[in-house]
Design an enzyme around this catalytic site. Structure first.
Site, PDB file in Angstrom:
ATOM      1  N   GLY A  28      63.327  13.546  -8.260  1.00  0.00           N
ATOM      2  CA  GLY A  28      64.354  14.558  -8.472  1.00  0.00           C
ATOM      3  C   GLY A  28      64.012  15.858  -7.754  1.00  0.00           C
ATOM      4  O   GLY A  28      62.845  16.254  -7.701  1.00  0.00           O
ATOM      5  N   ARG A  59      65.238   7.801  -4.077  1.00  0.00           N
ATOM      6  CA  ARG A  59      64.399   6.844  -4.767  1.00  0.00           C
ATOM      7  C   ARG A  59      64.394   5.554  -3.939  1.00  0.00           C
ATOM      8  O   ARG A  59      65.401   5.192  -3.334  1.00  0.00           O
ATOM      9  CB  ARG A  59      64.916   6.595  -6.181  1.00  0.00           C
ATOM     10  CG  ARG A  59      65.040   7.913  -6.964  1.00  0.00           C
ATOM     11  CD  ARG A  59      65.328   7.693  -8.427  1.00  0.00           C
ATOM     12  NE  ARG A  59      65.653   8.953  -9.100  1.00  0.00           N
ATOM     13  CZ  ARG A  59      64.754   9.823  -9.539  1.00  0.00           C
ATOM     14  NH1 ARG A  59      63.477   9.576  -9.353  1.00  0.00           N
ATOM     15  NH2 ARG A  59      65.120  10.932 -10.145  1.00  0.00           N
ATOM     16  N   ASP A 102      55.517  12.357 -11.440  1.00  0.00           N
ATOM     17  CA  ASP A 102      54.575  11.265 -11.685  1.00  0.00           C
ATOM     18  C   ASP A 102      54.848  10.042 -10.805  1.00  0.00           C
ATOM     19  O   ASP A 102      53.917   9.418 -10.293  1.00  0.00           O
ATOM     20  CB  ASP A 102      54.639  10.839 -13.157  1.00  0.00           C
ATOM     21  CG  ASP A 102      53.702  11.672 -14.024  1.00  0.00           C
ATOM     22  OD1 ASP A 102      52.757  12.259 -13.479  1.00  0.00           O
ATOM     23  OD2 ASP A 102      53.918  11.726 -15.252  1.00  0.00           O
ATOM     24  N   THR A 149      58.875  19.353 -10.407  1.00  0.00           N
ATOM     25  CA  THR A 149      59.861  18.770 -11.321  1.00  0.00           C
ATOM     26  C   THR A 149      60.244  19.814 -12.349  1.00  0.00           C
ATOM     27  O   THR A 149      59.382  20.532 -12.872  1.00  0.00           O
ATOM     28  CB  THR A 149      59.311  17.521 -12.043  1.00  0.00           C
ATOM     29  OG1 THR A 149      60.184  17.181 -13.129  1.00  0.00           O
ATOM     30  CG2 THR A 149      57.918  17.748 -12.595  1.00  0.00           C
ATOM     31  N   ASP A 162      61.143  19.388 -15.308  1.00  0.00           N
ATOM     32  CA  ASP A 162      60.821  18.994 -16.682  1.00  0.00           C
ATOM     33  C   ASP A 162      59.461  19.502 -17.158  1.00  0.00           C
ATOM     34  O   ASP A 162      59.169  19.446 -18.354  1.00  0.00           O
ATOM     35  CB  ASP A 162      60.856  17.474 -16.821  1.00  0.00           C
ATOM     36  CG  ASP A 162      62.262  16.914 -16.742  1.00  0.00           C
ATOM     37  OD1 ASP A 162      63.213  17.679 -16.992  1.00  0.00           O
ATOM     38  OD2 ASP A 162      62.414  15.717 -16.433  1.00  0.00           O
ATOM     39  N   ASP A 219      56.629  18.121 -16.948  1.00  0.00           N
ATOM     40  CA  ASP A 219      56.005  17.027 -17.697  1.00  0.00           C
ATOM     41  C   ASP A 219      54.872  16.337 -16.938  1.00  0.00           C
ATOM     42  O   ASP A 219      54.538  15.184 -17.227  1.00  0.00           O
ATOM     43  CB  ASP A 219      57.064  15.998 -18.109  1.00  0.00           C
ATOM     44  CG  ASP A 219      57.788  15.386 -16.915  1.00  0.00           C
ATOM     45  OD1 ASP A 219      57.604  15.882 -15.777  1.00  0.00           O
ATOM     46  OD2 ASP A 219      58.545  14.421 -17.110  1.00  0.00           O
ATOM     47  N   ARG A 236      64.507  14.131 -20.325  1.00  0.00           N
ATOM     48  CA  ARG A 236      64.690  12.809 -20.933  1.00  0.00           C
ATOM     49  C   ARG A 236      63.555  12.488 -21.902  1.00  0.00           C
ATOM     50  O   ARG A 236      63.772  11.998 -22.999  1.00  0.00           O
ATOM     51  CB  ARG A 236      64.768  11.738 -19.834  1.00  0.00           C
ATOM     52  CG  ARG A 236      65.012  10.326 -20.371  1.00  0.00           C
ATOM     53  CD  ARG A 236      65.199   9.326 -19.255  1.00  0.00           C
ATOM     54  NE  ARG A 236      66.367   9.599 -18.461  1.00  0.00           N
ATOM     55  CZ  ARG A 236      66.339  10.082 -17.212  1.00  0.00           C
ATOM     56  NH1 ARG A 236      65.183  10.342 -16.636  1.00  0.00           N
ATOM     57  NH2 ARG A 236      67.442  10.325 -16.544  1.00  0.00           N
TER      58      ARG A 236
END
Length: 355
Positions: free
Chosen positions: A34, A95, A126, A148, A150, A152, A194
């Protein structure tokens, strides 16, 4: 030949350094997964830091897929002019299912060799770092940079794009609050995340949300949302903001259930991919620039197959396999803060009853 010890966070690395690493002449850079605001700043830093050190640079467009389709371009200092303020990624991203196969990884590594790319800098999450590990197994030195929204990535306190995404969410929610208040509504706002509630939790605090729901913490709608709304109504409040991370559930379903149980007009708003766009914040531009520079510095010292990260505001790096094995937990003190501030309505109700 000078022997040097290069100290990273919590680890020691030993290497031999003679200035520019003679094994690397050309560095490739790509963005994967992303997109995130600040990726362009990272690309710019990699390109210019590399050229300053005497390397050639090639850009791989559309992520790992670009290696399989030979979508590779030469880059120079002018290639990255006027991009530090732009969202998205000038190298595009995609992707690639084929790259997940051993055959695809072997083809990608051969594409690097055919293009003269001696090492790769990969900006992503990741999944992108797992790609780095796979490329390293095929003999292509790699450095990963966490990009990213997120936040994360377990090995890093902070990821490129996170600050901008949160500021975008706050701006949108502040605008939404105006119409929510005008109609005495409950607005259930779904933000991205998510499997991680970092965006939701921080924007919930920043926007004064009554309740924030994140995937890391189970919730009961009646206990954690409905009862709090009813208690707050007793203080005279008639409009509500509920923040929901996308991993919790569909905002539309939650809004419908709230309206069914309370009779309060409830609307769902899904912010979606608007959080990925826009001009990156100062923090994202500076962090991306620091990480991009550090990636090239590692390669110049003959240090490969690392993930660049932040730790206590410092730039550090970890072995890719170690980075991928780490686990990140959410700061539950923020949940306590958010809950304590919003629960002040219950204290007010109790005081009023005593009077």
């Amino acid at each position: 030949m000078q022997q040097m010890f290069i100290i990273g966070y919590g680890q020691e690395r030993k290497g031999e350094v003679t200035g520019m690493n003679n094994d690397i002449k050309t560095i490739g850079v790509l963005t994967s997964g992303g997109d995130a605001p600040g990726m362009n700043a990272a690309i710019r830093a990699v390109v210019r830091a590399a050229i300053t050190r005497g390397y050639k640079v090639k850009g791989v467009r559309h992520g790992y897929n670009g290696l399989l389709t030979n979508d590779i371009i030469d880059m120079n200092v002018r290639s990255v002019s006027e991009i530090i303020h732009r969202g998205g990624t000038i190298l595009y991203t995609a992707r690639c299912l084929e790259f997940k196969t051993l055959e695809g990884q072997q083809r990608a590594a051969q594409a690097c060799r055919d293009a003269g790319i001696d090492a790769l800098v990969v900006i992503g999450g990741d999944g992108s770092f797992r790609g780095c590990k796979d490329m390293a197994a095929q003999g292509i030195p790699c450095i990963g940079i966490p990009g990213t929204i997120d936040n994360d990535i377990a090995c890093s306190d902070y990821t490129i794009g996170y600050d901008t995404a949160m500021n975008t969410a706050v701006e949108m929610i502040d605008k939404l609050r105006d119409t929510t208040q005008s109609h005495d509504r409950c607005s259930v706002v779904e933000v991205m995340g998510r499997n991680a509630g970092y965006i939701a939790l921080n924007t919930g605090i920043a926007c004064g949300a009554l309740v924030t729901l994140i995937p890391e913490v189970p919730y009961d709608l009646e206990r954690d949302v409905i009862s709090r709304m009813k208690a707050t109504q007793k203080t005279g409040k008639r409009h509500f903001i509920i923040i929901v991370a996308e991993g919790v559930g569909r905002a539309h379903d939650i809004a419908n259930e709230i309206q069914s149980r309370t009779g309060i007009d409830s609307r769902a708003t899904v912010l979606g991919h608007v959080q990925r766009g826009g001009s990156p914040s100062l923090r994202d531009r500076v962090t991306a620039s620091r990480m991009g520079y550090h990636a090239v510095e590692l390669l110049s010292k003959g240090i490969y197959n690392r993930v660049v990260a932040t730790k206590a505001e410092s730039i550090v790096d970890y072995d890719i396999a170690v980075a991928l094995s780490m686990y990140k937990t959410i700061d539950t003190s923020l949940l306590d803060i958010a809950g304590a501030i919003s629960r002040s309505c219950l204290l007010y109700t109790s005081d009023a009853a005593d009077e």
